[in-house]
Design an enzyme around this catalytic site. Structure first.
Site, PDB file in Angstrom:
ATOM      1  N   CYS A 139      17.279   7.723  14.987  1.00 32.19           N
ATOM      2  CA  CYS A 139      16.765   6.634  14.066  1.00 32.19           C
ATOM      3  C   CYS A 139      15.641   5.771  14.793  1.00 32.19           C
ATOM      4  CB  CYS A 139      17.960   5.650  14.251  1.00 32.19           C
ATOM      5  SG  CYS A 139      18.195   4.445  15.625  1.00 32.19           S
ATOM      6  N   CYS A 194     -14.579 -17.383  15.737  1.00 35.11           N
ATOM      7  CA  CYS A 194     -14.266 -15.997  15.507  1.00 35.11           C
ATOM      8  C   CYS A 194     -13.616 -16.213  13.818  1.00 35.11           C
ATOM      9  CB  CYS A 194     -13.160 -15.494  16.158  1.00 35.11           C
ATOM     10  SG  CYS A 194     -11.524 -16.624  16.229  1.00 35.11           S
ATOM     11  N   CYS A 250      -2.535  -4.725   9.184  1.00 33.41           N
ATOM     12  CA  CYS A 250      -3.689  -4.180   8.201  1.00 33.41           C
ATOM     13  C   CYS A 250      -4.677  -5.603   7.921  1.00 33.41           C
ATOM     14  CB  CYS A 250      -3.366  -3.521   6.895  1.00 33.41           C
ATOM     15  SG  CYS A 250      -2.522  -2.266   6.989  1.00 33.41           S
ATOM     16  N   GLY A 299       0.699  -1.472   0.013  1.00 33.31           N
ATOM     17  CA  GLY A 299      -0.021  -0.020  -0.158  1.00 33.31           C
ATOM     18  C   GLY A 299       0.726   1.391   0.053  1.00 33.31           C
ATOM     19  N   LEU A 332      -5.767  -5.448  -3.662  1.00 33.74           N
ATOM     20  CA  LEU A 332      -6.011  -4.408  -5.015  1.00 33.74           C
ATOM     21  C   LEU A 332      -6.491  -3.200  -4.474  1.00 33.74           C
ATOM     22  CD1 LEU A 332      -7.138  -6.843  -7.800  1.00 33.74           C
ATOM     23  CD2 LEU A 332      -4.526  -6.202  -6.953  1.00 33.74           C
ATOM     24  N   CYS A 347      22.668   3.654  16.888  1.00 33.27           N
ATOM     25  CA  CYS A 347      23.487   4.709  16.647  1.00 33.27           C
ATOM     26  C   CYS A 347      23.898   5.733  17.668  1.00 33.27           C
ATOM     27  CB  CYS A 347      22.134   5.618  15.726  1.00 33.27           C
ATOM     28  SG  CYS A 347      21.165   6.733  16.338  1.00 33.27           S
ATOM     29  N   CYS A 384      15.904   5.198  18.328  1.00 28.23           N
ATOM     30  CA  CYS A 384      16.215   6.214  19.302  1.00 28.23           C
ATOM     31  C   CYS A 384      14.904   6.484  19.947  1.00 28.23           C
ATOM     32  CB  CYS A 384      16.825   7.409  18.562  1.00 28.23           C
ATOM     33  SG  CYS A 384      18.326   7.448  18.112  1.00 28.23           S
TER      34      CYS A 384
HETATM   35 ZN   LIG Z   1      19.192   5.613  17.457  1.00 29.51          ZN
END
Ligand SMILES: [Zn+2]
EC number: 2.7.7.80
Lengths: 87, 459
Positions: B222, B412, B239, B92, B122, B300, B225
């Protein structure tokens, strides 16, 4: 001192709290960011599954949940933003 | 004599025109044949992308409307043509992203997806068509891109990005776009981008919301972080169970394309230290100013603990897919098969069939005799639903006279929530409701559709 703030809930936090937005009338200020998060948890205990996975923002600025003191003013916006991973 | 010379010259000119026409036709055919794309099943080294010295007349015409922008201009266009972008996920987000990057004249597009096109894709994955069902998404996307702009080099990868191949792949590209649909892949792509120093243009979408941030870019944070700890897998909605309105990832994928184009052309992105959120219901964008990258970040930061790629499925406690995994919470005697339930139905044995899906799914399809109480109402003891359940059970008990533990069968969609519901109901049995025998119908309504009633809708 207290302030009236608007809390916005996004993604999973809106699902867990059942709200997209609420007004909190008397939030103590200044308050630690951890204190602010705990206050939200008290109102919506189901939010606790998001602990450590959430971005908390005050006036559209990131605040790390911890000891940092946050000064709140009337009308301030607090946002709770868990990550989305779908695509 | 002169007549004949003139005649021959005219004839020759005619033939020469024919030759030119034939040559053009041949060149065109050869070009479209050359665009029959090869699908890559593994990562192989690519030849470096060559910078163009100048734009051709065809380039100038094709890109004229964007060349007119002072923000882009000829230099920006040349920059695009020498930039390679890896698109992780051709779903998507990846479809509109790849489409706009190709239209704008990006140099090279790596299109990665391990999945095949399905009918339920689709509504949002707009590069794929009905005739592409069961085809590799990477190939289907690459073919659509080639039709749009044959000058863009497309490399379709039909593979699962992993700790073994991610670095080798990502090192070969200038910019990475995370269009994936699951948490482990998001951490994997992040770490690989940090380790190889690539900007990561990341977006996500679910239901009616989207998010975008450019990670590892100009001193910004990043993904780790921001989210040092992965979410517990049971709190992640994807989704395929949460749903998504197709245009929402469409908007976010276009937004990603915009930021990639700004970085590639040399303007730079303004989302390096921002989390942009899109709320489709209110038609509102909001953005949160983030902190710079964190000294204490595991990948990082100044003393990183992650110095090579790790096992991301183990780290996140979930599989690198958005497909639902099958839970196994109950013992064998707490479950029945759809065939068992069919014979209970056929013999008209008194029982209660409880459908624990959300109402919106019950509206799509349901078995005629079922009582609908969503799992969340059971978990949070929603009073009107608990009352309804109590009434249904005591009615059933009266009807059965002698038997003191009326049977309740829980169903379910796939048979995961029904197992959770059985656990909740067992706690309630004998206290909050009359004593019951409660069992889950294994595999849920989708198993019913596959094995018992082929006319029952699948979703
Ligand atoms: Zn980081």
């Amino acid at each position: 001192m207290t302030a009236q703030v608007t809390v916005l809930y996004f993604a999973k936090s809106a699902e867990l709290s059942g709200l997209k937005e609420e007004e909190l009338v008397a939030v103590p200020t200044p308050i630690s960011s951890q204190g602010l998060w705990s206050l939200l948890l008290q109102r919506h205990p189901r939010l606790c599954v998001l602990q450590h996975q959430v971005v908390l923002a005050v006036r559209q600025q990131y605040v790390a949940i911890g000891d940092e003191l946050v000064a709140l003013g009337d009308g301030d916006e607090v946002a709770v933003v868990p990550p989305l991973s779908g695509g | 004599m002169t007549d004949e010379v003139g005649y021959l010259k005219a004839q020759l000119e005619e033939k020469e025109k024919d030759i030119v026409a034939l040559k053009n036709k041949l060149a065109h055919l050869e070009k479209s044949n050359a665009s029959v794309l090869e699908l890559y099943e593994k990562v192989t080294p690519l030849t470096p992308l060559k910078a163009k010295a100048s734009l051709s007349n065809e380039d100038i015409m094709r890109y004229s409307r964007q060349l007119l922008l002072p923000e882009l201009g000829v230099q920006g266009q040349l920059n695009l043509s020498k930039t390679s972008v890896l698109v992780v996920g051709c779903g998507g987000l990846g479809c509109p992203l790849a489409q706009y990057l190709a239209a704008a004249g990006i140099g090279r597009l790596g299109l990665l997806d391990y999945d095949e096109v399905e009918l339920s894709n689709l509504h949002r994955q707009v590069l794929h068509g009905e005739e592409n069902q069961d085809q590799a998404k990477a190939l289907s996307a690459a073919n659509a891109i080639k039709r749009l702009n044959s000058t863009v080099e497309c490399i379709p990868y039909h593979l699962q990005l992993s700790s073994e191949n991610a670095l080798q792949l990502i090192q070969q590209y200038d910019i990475v776009a995370d269009c994936s649909d699951n948490v482990p892949t998001r951490y994997l792509v992040n770490d690989a981008c940090v380790l190889s120093g690539k900007p990561l243009v990341s977006a996500s979408a679910l239901r009616m919301e989207g998010q975008l941030t450019v990670y590892n870019y100009h001193g910004g944070p990043c993904y780790r972080c921001l989210y040092p700890v992965p979410p517990p897998s049971e709190t992640v909605t994807n989704c395929s169970d949460g749903g998504v309105l197709g245009v929402v990832p469409g908007i976010m994928g276009c937004f990603q394309a915009l930021e990639v184009l700004k970085i590639a052309s040399g303007q730079g992105s303004s989302c390096g230290q921002q989390l942009v959120m899109f709320d489709a219901q209110d038609a509102r964008f909001r953005s949160i100013k983030l902190r710079p990258k964190q000294a204490g970040c595991a990948v990082c930061g100044e003393n990183p603990s992650v110095t090579r790629l790790v096992d991301y499925e183990a780290f996140c406690g979930s599989a690198a897919t958005d497909k639902c995994r099958k839970l196994n919470l109950l013992s064998r005697d707490q479950r029945i098969t759809v065939q068992d339930y069919k014979s209970i139905m056929d013999t008209a044995e008194p029982h209660l069939l409880l459908d624990v899906r959300p109402l919106v799914e019950v509206d799509i399809c349901h078995l005629p005799t079922s009582l609908n109480i969503p799992l969340s109402s059971l978990e949070y003891r929603k009073s009107e639903h608990i009352q309804l359940l109590q009434e249904s059970i005591s009615q059933l008990k009266q009807q059965m006279e002698g038997d003191c533990r009326p049977p309740v069968y829980v169903i379910c969609k796939m048979g995961n929530d029904s197992q959770k519901a059985v656990q909740v109901m067992e706690k309630m049995s004998g206290s909050e409701v009359d004593s019951i025998t409660v069992k889950d119908i294994s595999g849920g309504l989708m198993a019913w559709a596959k094995r018992i009633d082929p006319t029952f809708p699948q979703y």
